[in-house]
Design a protein around this motif. Structure first.
Motif, mmCIF file in Angstrom:
data_model
loop_
_atom_site.group_PDB
_atom_site.id
_atom_site.type_symbol
_atom_site.label_atom_id
_atom_site.label_comp_id
_atom_site.label_asym_id
_atom_site.label_seq_id
_atom_site.Cartn_x
_atom_site.Cartn_y
_atom_site.Cartn_z
ATOM 1 N N ASN B 50 -6.146 -17.162 -2.684
ATOM 2 C CA ASN B 50 -5.120 -16.462 -3.455
ATOM 3 C C ASN B 50 -4.514 -17.383 -4.525
ATOM 4 O O ASN B 50 -4.217 -16.938 -5.642
ATOM 5 N N LEU B 72 0.299 -13.739 -2.467
ATOM 6 C CA LEU B 72 0.475 -13.737 -1.014
ATOM 7 C C LEU B 72 1.205 -15.017 -0.612
ATOM 8 O O LEU B 72 1.151 -16.020 -1.314
ATOM 9 N N ARG B 76 3.651 -12.657 3.850
ATOM 10 C CA ARG B 76 2.869 -11.479 3.473
ATOM 11 C C ARG B 76 1.567 -11.378 4.277
ATOM 12 O O ARG B 76 1.101 -10.286 4.573
ATOM 13 N N ASN B 128 -3.246 -6.744 -0.369
ATOM 14 C CA ASN B 128 -2.928 -6.218 0.961
ATOM 15 C C ASN B 128 -3.562 -4.846 1.204
ATOM 16 O O ASN B 128 -3.767 -4.452 2.346
#
Lengths: 417, 417
Positions: B50, B72, B76, B128
């Motif tokens: 990420n 993230l 998260r 997500n």
């Protein structure tokens, strides 16, 4: 810029749909009775126009099957009227309301059934669809646009004239039921773009028509391509039942989507069952396409390769395959089925339950005939179409398939923190 | 001819879907727990990837909102794992079975809920969604193809790697959850043609994306264009409640589809209510677009023409209109609403019931905030999307919207006469 004819029709239908959506069941039933009466009263007019459509059809050289679908007579007109009276008796799905949940903050959530709005039916030469679809869409609170084929359009307009009379007498706009002014393909193409006003398209006709409509529509389309229905005779089958159901499924009527097109037999009983099946099918002049293991039992059968199954014969022809076991049957159906109807014959309840769980066809049956796979036979009362795709509706579609559910949420001033 | 990448992916997903469809609820829940565990165990790997996606996003100059969606952190990642654990708790709709009818000939007709098959999710920068959609589709017995935007695709692949580990440990094919190898538009276009293998497409993103997907798909698409939510304050409203619900709906969060975009006020109470509304909205710096009759009550409001309503502001802005009466409010909503959510404030139960009957928006509310119009708030547990078109699903979509119903017909040898 002025609206196209298709936009104009669709807009007017969308406005009319609001008026139908508001009617109570009693009000809708009263209008439906007026429609049935008006059709009876218009019999002479409808038959006179139909005679001209038939004359033109003859000149154009329509097939006998097409001419038969097109032709009305006194009995068929009466049939349309009584079909509407049958729809009066059906439960009205609109307004059904049931609790969904109550949230910790006290808001109450319910679901409620409402009409879709505007339905567009696209069909070919059956003028009776005009009355059937018109009244089914009306009962379910929708407006409808009827795009009839060239051959039957004048008869359809004559039928619509009777329905319009009933609407006028009930102070409802004629736009509740519209027969398109012309059967031109361009107009149909334009209609298929009216996704601002039309909610659902239901084509009824051959695979070509349905592909054409699906490929060209911006509006959701109910798809019904074909019915390749399988009969699987399990090792634990009652073979007498299996034979009866095989013959019924294949020969009671052949040109229909719920006729059997393939027989799968468990290898354990193939030697015993297939000679009986061969005899029974031969007596009914059914042509057999058999796999390598099965062909020895059939006189004059044609060989079929293991990857060539899946044909919709719509005739006195059937594919026959010996499968190793239950799993082989399921795999064959998953590979070659059309999602319409499959039947297992077995007295073993465990195997039946597995079949019911593992086969995902719209109508999954055990120990009965595939020929029962239609709206009337399954108790839906009347059928607006059959869907073989899983979205929105799957299988025979009745009134409920012409509606959707919304959420109803009531509170006493709650706000979100 | 060899298959395209899109066909290859879709075919493999369709085969994998058969394996998922067969699992029991307990088996699916065990796999889901493994997925949650694997996501927690992969936290460092996921965050490392990420970080690179974020770095590239920064170099490409992504907006702050986009960067926030993409980012993230430890919390998260834990959020994704606990979201999967929440899905374990949800009731499994697959296999639900209830009697439909029994026919005079003795055949028993039931309905049974089954998975759709293969779902294709198309989304942009929220990694997500990979875990959320992956686990929701899995719990509902489906395979899923995840087409993530360029910005988040490597993070999505890292998340999918964890999910695949859980699938492998459970002897399930990885094709149950596929992240497309590349975010190329050509690959997406090819995917949208795989109607032989994919059953439903769910796009999540802006109106442009949804239009693009709808216009180019041969597969049914869940459409969610916009939320132009109305608050109608009736003459019989509790004005205190109305003010609270107005402020909550407009200001609690603005960039969301269930925020209020328009206030309609009954002319009988406009003089009394609108000055209070003006004061409250001014305190929250809400810009007002007011109709001719309303503008006098608002300082600095912009005039809005009678045919210019229907805007989705997604900001601290609201349209205000004085309507003659209840019918005027309904007509305005029918003309300018988006079918998402509408609210009436009234203590008159009769008026509330009329509103509930006559408004056909997906979520029709009385005396509570439009901000409750989402899957979580309405008790669906988790939301895979919201549909503002009436076909298949209407409103917030939970697990059940990823399934369909088939007919189950059992007999004792009946055939059709």
């Amino acid at each position: 810029m002025s609206d196209s004819v298709a936009t104009e029709i669709s807009k007017r239908a969308a406005v009319a749909a609001r008026a139908v959506a508001k009617l109570t069941t009693a009000e809708k039933n009263a209008v439906l009775q007026k429609m049935a009466d008006a059709i009876r009263a218009s019999e002479q007019d409808i038959l006179a126009v139909n005679k001209k459509d038939l004359q033109q059809g003859k000149e154009k050289g329509l097939s006998d099957a097409m001419m038969d679908r097109l032709q009305l007579d006194s009995e068929r007109v009466e049939g349309m009227a009584t079909a509407i009276e049958e729809i009066i008796k059906l439960d009205d799905p609109v307004g059904e309301r049931y609790p969904f949940t109550e949230r910790p903050n006290g808001i109450k959530v319910e679901k409620m059934r409402i009409p879709l709005g505007v339905i567009c039916m696209i069909y070919e030469a059956r003028p009776n669809v005009t009355a059937d679809a018109g009244s089914l869409c009306f009962k379910s609170g929708n407006a409808v646009i009827l795009r009839c084929g060239r051959e039957a359009i004048d008869t359809s307009k004559a039928i619509a004239k009777a329905l319009h009379q009933a609407l006028r007498e009930s102070n409802l706009p004629e736009d509740v039921i519209t027969v398109v002014p012309s059967p031109d393909r361009e107009l149909m193409m334009e209609l298929l773009k009216q996704d601002d006003y039309i909610d659902l398209v239901i084509p009824r006709g051959g695979e070509g028509l349905i592909h054409f409509v699906s490929d060209n529509s911006k509006i959701p389309v109910i798809q019904h391509y074909k019915g390749v229905c399988h009969l699987y005779v399990d090792k634990d089958a009652d073979q007498e039942k299996a034979l009866n159901i095989l013959l019924n499924g294949k020969t009671q009527r052949t040109g229909v989507c719920n006729a059997l097109e393939a027989l799968l037999v468990h290898s354990d009983i193939a030697k015993e069952f297939l000679p009986k099946a061969a005899k029974a099918l031969a007596e009914k002049n059914v042509k057999v396409h058999a796999c390598k293991q099965s062909i020895q039992f059939f006189d004059g059968a044609e060989a079929i390769a293991d990857d060539a199954f899946g044909e919709e014969y719509l005739a006195l022809e059937i594919a026959v395959r010996t499968v190793a076991d239950y799993d082989g049957a399921v795999e064959h159906i998953q590979d070659f089925g059309s999602g319409h109807t499959e039947v297992i014959i077995s007295e073993n309840q465990e195997t039946v339950e597995r079949f019911i769980r593992e086969i995902d066809s719209a109508v999954t049956m055990a120990n009965t005939s595939s020929r029962f796979s239609d709206g009337g036979q399954l108790g839906l009362g009347a059928e607006i179409g059959i869907s073989t795709s899983k979205l929105h509706a799957y299988g025979p579609m009745g009134l409920q398939s012409l509606t959707t559910e919304k959420y109803v949420v009531t509170g006493t001033g709650q706000i979100r923190e």
